[in-house]
Design an enzyme around this catalytic site. Structure first.
Site, mmCIF file in Angstrom:
data_model
loop_
_atom_site.group_PDB
_atom_site.id
_atom_site.type_symbol
_atom_site.label_atom_id
_atom_site.label_comp_id
_atom_site.label_asym_id
_atom_site.label_seq_id
_atom_site.Cartn_x
_atom_site.Cartn_y
_atom_site.Cartn_z
ATOM 1 C CE1 TYR A 1 2.263 4.975 8.202
ATOM 2 C CE2 TYR A 1 3.175 5.938 10.240
ATOM 3 C CZ TYR A 1 2.493 5.923 9.009
ATOM 4 O OH TYR A 1 1.690 7.119 8.743
ATOM 5 C CE LYS B 1 2.895 7.090 5.096
ATOM 6 N NZ LYS B 1 2.029 7.449 4.008
ATOM 7 C CG ASN C 1 -1.947 -1.105 1.010
ATOM 8 O OD1 ASN C 1 -2.887 -1.194 0.110
ATOM 9 N ND2 ASN C 1 -1.717 -2.027 1.990
ATOM 10 C CB SER D 1 4.525 9.361 9.020
ATOM 11 O OG SER D 1 4.255 9.036 10.510
HETATM 12 N N1 LIG Z 1 -3.807 10.465 10.856
HETATM 13 C C1 LIG Z 1 -2.585 11.079 11.354
HETATM 14 O O1 LIG Z 1 -2.195 11.446 12.399
HETATM 15 C C2 LIG Z 1 -1.327 10.902 10.457
HETATM 16 C C3 LIG Z 1 -1.423 10.281 9.023
HETATM 17 N N2 LIG Z 1 -0.356 9.985 8.115
HETATM 18 C C4 LIG Z 1 -0.596 9.655 6.854
HETATM 19 O O2 LIG Z 1 -1.587 10.318 6.096
HETATM 20 C C5 LIG Z 1 -2.381 9.419 5.323
HETATM 21 C C6 LIG Z 1 -3.962 9.352 5.534
HETATM 22 O O3 LIG Z 1 -3.814 8.747 7.099
HETATM 23 P P1 LIG Z 1 -5.311 8.746 7.830
HETATM 24 O O4 LIG Z 1 -6.108 9.600 6.936
HETATM 25 O O5 LIG Z 1 -4.874 9.001 9.265
HETATM 26 O O6 LIG Z 1 -5.426 7.126 7.512
HETATM 27 P P2 LIG Z 1 -6.863 6.795 7.223
HETATM 28 O O7 LIG Z 1 -6.715 5.057 7.131
HETATM 29 O O8 LIG Z 1 -8.213 7.161 8.035
HETATM 30 O O9 LIG Z 1 -7.238 6.841 5.574
HETATM 31 C C7 LIG Z 1 -6.456 6.372 4.563
HETATM 32 C C8 LIG Z 1 -7.417 6.272 3.369
HETATM 33 O O10 LIG Z 1 -6.704 5.515 2.156
HETATM 34 C C9 LIG Z 1 -7.542 4.450 1.687
HETATM 35 N N3 LIG Z 1 -6.520 3.503 1.230
HETATM 36 C C10 LIG Z 1 -5.595 2.955 1.908
HETATM 37 N N4 LIG Z 1 -4.746 2.052 1.219
HETATM 38 C C11 LIG Z 1 -5.367 2.154 0.000
HETATM 39 C C12 LIG Z 1 -4.842 1.701 -1.220
HETATM 40 N N5 LIG Z 1 -4.034 0.854 -1.394
HETATM 41 N N6 LIG Z 1 -5.630 2.192 -2.407
HETATM 42 C C13 LIG Z 1 -6.636 3.195 -2.320
HETATM 43 N N7 LIG Z 1 -6.968 3.607 -1.063
HETATM 44 C C14 LIG Z 1 -6.436 3.317 -0.001
HETATM 45 C C15 LIG Z 1 -8.433 4.072 2.887
HETATM 46 O O11 LIG Z 1 -9.480 3.287 2.417
HETATM 47 C C16 LIG Z 1 -8.544 5.206 3.814
HETATM 48 O O12 LIG Z 1 -9.747 5.975 3.475
HETATM 49 C C17 LIG Z 1 -1.528 7.976 5.436
HETATM 50 O O13 LIG Z 1 -0.673 7.861 4.443
HETATM 51 C C18 LIG Z 1 -0.832 8.256 6.719
HETATM 52 O O14 LIG Z 1 0.142 7.332 6.740
HETATM 53 C C19 LIG Z 1 1.048 10.548 8.435
HETATM 54 C C20 LIG Z 1 1.104 10.785 9.838
HETATM 55 C C21 LIG Z 1 -0.066 11.003 10.905
HETATM 56 O O1 LIG Z 2 1.863 8.410 11.144
HETATM 57 C C1 LIG Z 2 1.091 8.300 11.876
HETATM 58 O O2 LIG Z 2 1.092 9.184 13.174
HETATM 59 C C2 LIG Z 2 0.058 9.457 13.969
HETATM 60 C C3 LIG Z 2 0.728 9.686 15.367
HETATM 61 O O3 LIG Z 2 1.494 8.467 15.842
HETATM 62 P P1 LIG Z 2 1.315 8.006 17.170
HETATM 63 O O4 LIG Z 2 1.942 6.623 17.465
HETATM 64 O O5 LIG Z 2 1.659 8.730 18.166
HETATM 65 O O6 LIG Z 2 -0.206 7.561 17.375
HETATM 66 C C4 LIG Z 2 -0.689 8.147 14.177
HETATM 67 O O7 LIG Z 2 -1.701 8.475 15.277
HETATM 68 C C5 LIG Z 2 -1.245 7.787 13.001
HETATM 69 O O8 LIG Z 2 -2.089 6.647 12.661
HETATM 70 C C6 LIG Z 2 -0.148 7.336 11.732
HETATM 71 O O9 LIG Z 2 -0.544 7.222 10.466
#
Ligand SMILES: NC(=O)C1=CN([C@@H]2O[C@H](COP(=O)(O)OP(=O)(O)OC[C@H]3O[C@@H](n4cnc5c(N)ncnc54)[C@H](O)[C@@H]3O)[C@@H](O)[C@H]2O)C=CC1
Ligand SMILES: O=C1O[C@H](COP(=O)(O)O)[C@@H](O)[C@H](O)[C@H]1O
Length: 260
Positions: free
Chosen positions: A152, A156, A90, A115
């Site tokens: 993970y 990234k 992914n 990330s």
């Molecule tokens: N939420 C956070 O605090 C953080 C998020 N990120 C990064 O931001 C991005 C989004 O994270 P979130 O919104 O929290 O995750 P999430 O899981 O809520 O959203 C990810 C979305 O991507 C879709 N997805 C996953 N794999 C896929 C694929 N192979 N093809 C098409 N769609 C796919 C899922 O269906 C989901 O809707 C990720 O890449 C994550 O690593 C980075 C750091 C912190």
């Molecule tokens: O990259 C990400 O980081 C956030 C924050 O990390 P955490 O270990 O403090 O929870 C995480 O919540 C998120 O799922 C991840 O995609």
């Protein structure tokens, strides 16, 4: 309106933070492997601009990216504990596919959701928990090498390297956003690390709008709110992108305000 902007992973937390705040500002194409319910799609976005597809499906991604000016690439497995097979498919293979298609389509700008876990191993025993507190001066600023804290994070860091290659080889403008901890409404409770790298929903949307609007070549920036507690510098995001966050996790501190 300008050419469209493709948002991958549109149905997830980051995607929805963006669409809730700047959903009417752009002509979006939305891609997610999960079908998006109506409440996740801004009103003006028609069915023809919504793609239910996996980012490893080259043909589907090519269709979604044709004619767009910018890509915000969020889709992937966001779990810090995600197993190798999943991040390989992914996060690494998927990001490669999106970059290939974007380069081939002549996309101008590419913003990649990197990330904090790409640099999580800077949080050594001797630095923590002090580095999570407002008095501490330790900062990462995006010029340091990755030091992933899990597989993970490795995926990234690899995504960042892939973007570097596509920038150098194809001239696509790239910004890697090392996102902190996106939490809706308020910073994480009883979690100092999370408070230090809190990114509010509205600051997240503003940051990615700057990734669409600003001019840059290749950048690595940190995506956190204007927190008093911090170990990531947001100077580069301010300088290059014009990021101007308004939230601060200190506004939610406990009553004694000792920052601990
Ligand atoms: N939420 C956070 O605090 C953080 C998020 N990120 C990064 O931001 C991005 C989004 O994270 P979130 O919104 O929290 O995750 P999430 O899981 O809520 O959203 C990810 C979305 O991507 C879709 N997805 C996953 N794999 C896929 C694929 N192979 N093809 C098409 N769609 C796919 C899922 O269906 C989901 O809707 C990720 O890449 C994550 O690593 C980075 C750091 C912190
Ligand atoms: O990259 C990400 O980081 C956030 C924050 O990390 P955490 O270990 O403090 O929870 C995480 O919540 C998120 O799922 C991840 O995609």
């Amino acid at each position: 309106m300008d050419d469209p902007v493709l948002l991958t992973g549109a149905g997830g937390r980051v995607g929805q933070a963006i669409l809730r705040h700047i959903g009417t500002d752009y002509d979006w194409r939305l891609l997610d492997r999960e079908p998006l319910s109506d409440d996740k799609i801004p009103e003006r976005v028609g069915d023809e601009a919504v793609y239910a597809a996996d980012i490893t499906d080259r043909e589907a991604v090519e269709e979604a990216v044709a004619g767009v000016r910018a890509v915000i690439h969020l889709a992937g497995d966001p779990r810090p504990e995600a197993p190798w097979n999943s991040v390989l498919q992914n996060n690494i293979d998927g990001t490669h596919t999106v970059l290939e298609a974007a380069a081939e389509a002549g996309v101008e700008k590419f913003a990649f959701a990197s990330s904090n876990h790409a640099v999580g191993s800077y949080e050594t025993e001797d630095r923590t928990p002090d580095m999570y507190r407002s008095h501490d001066k330790f900062r990462l600023d995006g010029t340091e090498l990755p030091r992933p804290s899990n597989l993970y994070g490795v995926s990234k860091a690899t995504g960042e390297i892939l973007t570097r290659y596509y920038h150098d080889e194809y001239g696509i403008s790239v910004v890697n956003v090392r996102i902190g901890n996106l939490t809706e409404g308020h910073p994480p409770i009883d979690y100092e690390r999370g408070q230090a790298m809190w990114l509010s929903y509205r600051d997240c949307a503003h940051l990615f709008s700057r990734c669409i609007e600003a001019d840059y070549d290749f950048e690595i920036v940190y995506g956190i709110s204007n927190n008093d507690r911090k170990y990531y510098s947001i100077d580069r995001a301010k300088e290059v992108l014009g990021f101007d966050p308004i939230d601060n996790s200190a506004e939610f501190e406990d009553e004694d305000g000792d920052g601990e």
